[in-house]
Design a protein around this motif. Structure first.
Motif, PDB file in Angstrom:
ATOM      1  N   LYS A  46       0.831  -1.212   0.000  1.00 55.23           N
ATOM      2  CA  LYS A  46       0.000   0.000   0.000  1.00 55.23           C
ATOM      3  C   LYS A  46       0.861   1.256   0.000  1.00 55.23           C
ATOM      4  CE  LYS A  46      -3.963  -1.966   2.447  1.00 55.23           C
ATOM      5  NZ  LYS A  46      -4.728  -1.926   3.731  1.00 55.23           N
ATOM      6  N   PHE A  49       2.498   1.639  -3.441  1.00 56.74           N
ATOM      7  CA  PHE A  49       1.505   2.079  -4.427  1.00 56.74           C
ATOM      8  C   PHE A  49       1.204   3.572  -4.272  1.00 56.74           C
ATOM      9  CE2 PHE A  49      -2.869   2.708  -5.900  1.00 56.74           C
ATOM     10  CZ  PHE A  49      -2.764   2.229  -7.191  1.00 56.74           C
ATOM     11  N   GLN A  50       1.029   4.016  -3.044  1.00 54.47           N
ATOM     12  CA  GLN A  50       0.690   5.419  -2.802  1.00 54.47           C
ATOM     13  C   GLN A  50       1.862   6.361  -3.038  1.00 54.47           C
ATOM     14  OE1 GLN A  50      -0.830   5.152   1.177  1.00 54.47           O
ATOM     15  NE2 GLN A  50      -2.866   4.517   0.495  1.00 54.47           N
ATOM     16  N   ARG A  63       3.805   0.718 -10.454  1.00 53.77           N
ATOM     17  CA  ARG A  63       2.490   0.922  -9.825  1.00 53.77           C
ATOM     18  C   ARG A  63       1.489  -0.146 -10.280  1.00 53.77           C
ATOM     19  NH1 ARG A  63      -0.088   5.668  -7.319  1.00 53.77           N
ATOM     20  NH2 ARG A  63      -2.292   5.546  -7.760  1.00 53.77           N
ATOM     21  N   CYS A  66       2.363  -3.439  -8.653  1.00 55.08           N
ATOM     22  CA  CYS A  66       2.004  -3.369  -7.240  1.00 55.08           C
ATOM     23  C   CYS A  66       0.498  -3.611  -7.063  1.00 55.08           C
ATOM     24  CB  CYS A  66       2.408  -2.006  -6.679  1.00 55.08           C
ATOM     25  SG  CYS A  66       2.224  -1.867  -4.905  1.00 55.08           S
ATOM     26  N   LEU A  67      -0.303  -2.972  -7.866  1.00 50.91           N
ATOM     27  CA  LEU A  67      -1.747  -3.159  -7.805  1.00 50.91           C
ATOM     28  C   LEU A  67      -2.124  -4.601  -8.130  1.00 50.91           C
ATOM     29  CD1 LEU A  67      -4.493  -1.793  -7.394  1.00 50.91           C
ATOM     30  CD2 LEU A  67      -4.471  -1.225  -9.822  1.00 50.91           C
TER      31      LEU A  67
END
Length: 86
Positions: A46, A49-50, A63, A66-67
């Motif tokens: 998380k 990703f952020q 990204r 990661c998702l």
């Protein structure tokens, strides 16, 4: 997996992308047995990703991976585990 999580935090971009694929594959194979790593993996994923806000091709791929990894983990551990997240 602890070594992979360490590389995901501190590794260069190309290593992070490879690590995400390795974690995804592990979660997919382990399925519910991956639950013991959920509490370690998801906060790291998380945060990663952020933190990626660039539109460069390489960072967009990071990204996306990661998702994808988070999605595979959520599928593997099931809603009883991820339903308890804040």
């Amino acid at each position: 997996l602890e070594s992979l999580f360490e590389r995901l935090i501190n590794g260069p971009l190309h290593v992070k992308i490879s690590v995400l694929l390795a974690i995804s594959s592990t979660a997919e194979c382990a399925e519910k047995d991956f639950r013991r790593f959920y509490g370690t993996a998801m906060p790291i994923l998380k945060q990663l990703f952020q933190s990626v806000q660039s539109t460069s091709k390489e960072l967009s791929l990071l990204r996306l991976r990661c998702l994808d990894c988070m999605s595979i983990i959520l599928t593997a551990v099931g809603p009883k585990v991820y339903g308890q997240d804040d």
